[in-house]
Scaffold this active site. Structure first.
Site, PDB file in Angstrom:
ATOM      1  N   TYR A   1       0.834  -1.172   0.000  1.00  0.00           N
ATOM      2  CA  TYR A   1       0.000   0.000   0.000  1.00  0.00           C
ATOM      3  C   TYR A   1       0.877   1.232   0.000  1.00  0.00           C
ATOM      4  O   TYR A   1       2.099   1.128   0.020  1.00  0.00           O
ATOM      5  CB  TYR A   1      -0.929   0.014   1.232  1.00  0.00           C
ATOM      6  CG  TYR A   1      -0.227  -0.040   2.581  1.00  0.00           C
ATOM      7  CD1 TYR A   1      -0.004   1.136   3.303  1.00  0.00           C
ATOM      8  CD2 TYR A   1       0.188  -1.244   3.127  1.00  0.00           C
ATOM      9  CE1 TYR A   1       0.610   1.096   4.545  1.00  0.00           C
ATOM     10  CE2 TYR A   1       0.817  -1.283   4.366  1.00  0.00           C
ATOM     11  CZ  TYR A   1       1.028  -0.109   5.064  1.00  0.00           C
ATOM     12  OH  TYR A   1       1.655  -0.146   6.289  1.00  0.00           O
TER      13      TYR A   1
ATOM     14  N   GLU B   1       1.423   1.154  -6.296  1.00  0.00           N
ATOM     15  CA  GLU B   1       1.059   0.813  -4.924  1.00  0.00           C
ATOM     16  C   GLU B   1      -0.317   1.407  -4.646  1.00  0.00           C
ATOM     17  O   GLU B   1      -0.485   2.621  -4.613  1.00  0.00           O
ATOM     18  CB  GLU B   1       2.091   1.386  -3.937  1.00  0.00           C
ATOM     19  CG  GLU B   1       3.499   0.842  -4.106  1.00  0.00           C
ATOM     20  CD  GLU B   1       3.729  -0.458  -3.365  1.00  0.00           C
ATOM     21  OE1 GLU B   1       2.772  -0.947  -2.714  1.00  0.00           O
ATOM     22  OE2 GLU B   1       4.854  -0.991  -3.432  1.00  0.00           O
TER      23      GLU B   1
END
Length: 452
Positions: free
Chosen positions: A318, A394
């Site tokens: 992330y 991401e």
């Protein structure tokens, strides 16, 4: 290039996978906390303080922050270190249980609401069926393909899409679920695949132009063994499930990091990977010694030689980043840096404008923007695969939930990234970057996106 047939792809999935290890007891994260530490006071000093703990796991690091997982036994000690932190997960076990409860039911195809798929996470078998359904919805312009086998013998399955004139045009290549615990990547690439198919079938001019100009090769699970392990045993597993090389000091440490096992830059930077099989970033004993990487690399080279690679994207979470080569050196930049930077600014703007949450993406060369990554797929796809555009993306979020992203964020994450990918697809063959301001460039691309 002759891909595997649908029958050969699905046979192992029907008959089962040979020689699977005995089911282990599920790892519990009840009482574990995840903290975000402010590192602006100096990351090295913070690492020194963390060394006083008997154990902790680093989840994520970027400029200004370090996210760590702390066991219940260490929570009091951690909070007594005097660090500037906030809590991401008060009880990670509870967060995982909530995520799993929403994903427990088997998927049944609901024609009245095809987007219901993106309301929850799904098990591996349902993902396979979902791609069969995508193929069935586009039978004359798609085929199921495979890049080879995982360590435990599962097919690295995917779908190949094309438009008018048949296959054989420059390729867009997607790799999803590279790291097993990054669940959001698969539904995002599935959503993009669905939009390409539905748009083409509906006669959308922009979507038709994408598929008429490029072949799309979309692999949602390049780490299927690891993903299954996150669903049955350890939600936070990252690597594949391959044993360490013979003679390793600790033969119980399984797995290679699929995004540190590529040939290009494999051992270029000691900070970019690890030689320790117990590390989350273990690079393997040599490049491509993970069977997943060996198969993916062979597939990439065949596409390169047969039709060329226009775009490669390695999907992760992330942090919300758009990253491009190079990753293994903090001060090495590709000649395409300027073009990729301008394009990334437009992608980020499109994502933000399409999102109710105003989602923003940071962009730049991977090593300079985030951290060193030796043996990474985008570096390899660019240097060896000769991809004209090569990215790590991401996905959500920036540190509220991290890897355990709630199901209600799946569809918003997918929708905003589809907006960004439409801009990227529109820019792949554009040559008017130089001398054109970002605002003018965005306006010209936005007209086409809005028309879709």
């Amino acid at each position: 290039m002759k891909p595997l047939t649908l029958a050969s792809l699905l046979a192992p999935l029907i008959t089962g996978v040979a020689a699977l290890p005995k089911q282990e007891e599920a790892v519990s994260y009840n009482g574990y906390k995840v903290y975000r530490i402010n590192t602006l006071g100096g990351a090295a000093a913070i690492q020194d303080k963390l060394a006083a703990l008997s154990s902790y796991e680093q989840w994520h690091q970027d400029v200004g922050h370090l996210d760590v997982l702390i066991s219940p036994d260490e929570a009091v000690s951690f909070e007594g270190l005097g660090l500037d932190f906030r809590v991401m997960h008060q009880d990670l076990g509870t967060s995982i249980s909530a995520e799993s409860a929403a994903s427990a039911k088997r998927w049944t195809k609901r024609q009245d609401n095809p987007l219901a798929w993106f309301e929850t996470y799904h098990n591996y078998e349902d993902h396979i069926q979902y791609f069969r359904d995508l193929h069935d919805a586009f039978p004359s312009n798609s085929e199921m393909v495979s890049s080879g086998k995982s360590y435990q013998g599962r097919d690295i399955f995917g779908i190949h899409l094309w438009g008018a004139g048949g296959p054989g045009k420059p390729a867009v290549l997607y790799h999803g679920t590279v790291h097993a615990r990054e669940w959001i990547s698969a539904p995002v690439v599935e959503y993009i695949t669905l939009q390409l198919i539905n748009g083409y079938n509906a006669g959308n001019n922009q979507t038709r132009s994408f598929l008429d100009r490029y072949d799309y090769y979309i692999f949602p699970f390049v780490n299927p063994d690891g993903f299954l392990y996150t669903q049955t045993t350890d939600r936070l597993w990252r690597k594949n499930r391959q044993p360490p090389p013979a003679g390793s000091p600790n033969m119980t440490c399984l797995g290679r990091d699929i995004n540190r096992n590529w040939e290009h830059g494999w051992d270029a930077n000691p900070r970019g990977s690890s030689t320790n099989p117990c590390s989350q970033t273990y690079r393997g004993a040599k490049p491509g010694d993970a069977p997943e990487n060996a198969g993916l690399d062979g597939y990439l080279r065949r596409i390169r030689d047969a039709q060329g690679i226009k775009l490669f994207v390695d999907w992760h979470s992330y942090g919300q980043y758009l990253l491009f080569p190079f990753g293994y050196a903090e001060t090495l930049y590709a000649p395409e840096q300027g073009r990729w930077t301008k394009a990334s600014s437009l992608i980020s703007e499109a994502v933000r404008d399409s999102s109710d949450a105003g989602t923003t993406y940071t962009f730049g060369a991977s090593g300079a923007t985030l951290y060193a990554t030796s043996g990474s797929a985008p570096d390899h796809a660019y240097a060896i695969g000769r991809a004209e555009w090569s990215f790590t993306i991401e996905l959500r979020d920036t540190g509220r939930f991290g890897f355990v992203l709630p199901p209600d964020q799946i569809r918003p994450a997918a929708e905003e990234m589809w907006a960004g990918q439409k801009v990227l697809f529109s820019l792949l063959d554009e040559t008017f970057f130089d001398g054109v301001g970002a605002a003018q460039l965005y306006d010209s691309v936005a007209v086409g996106v809005a028309a879709s």
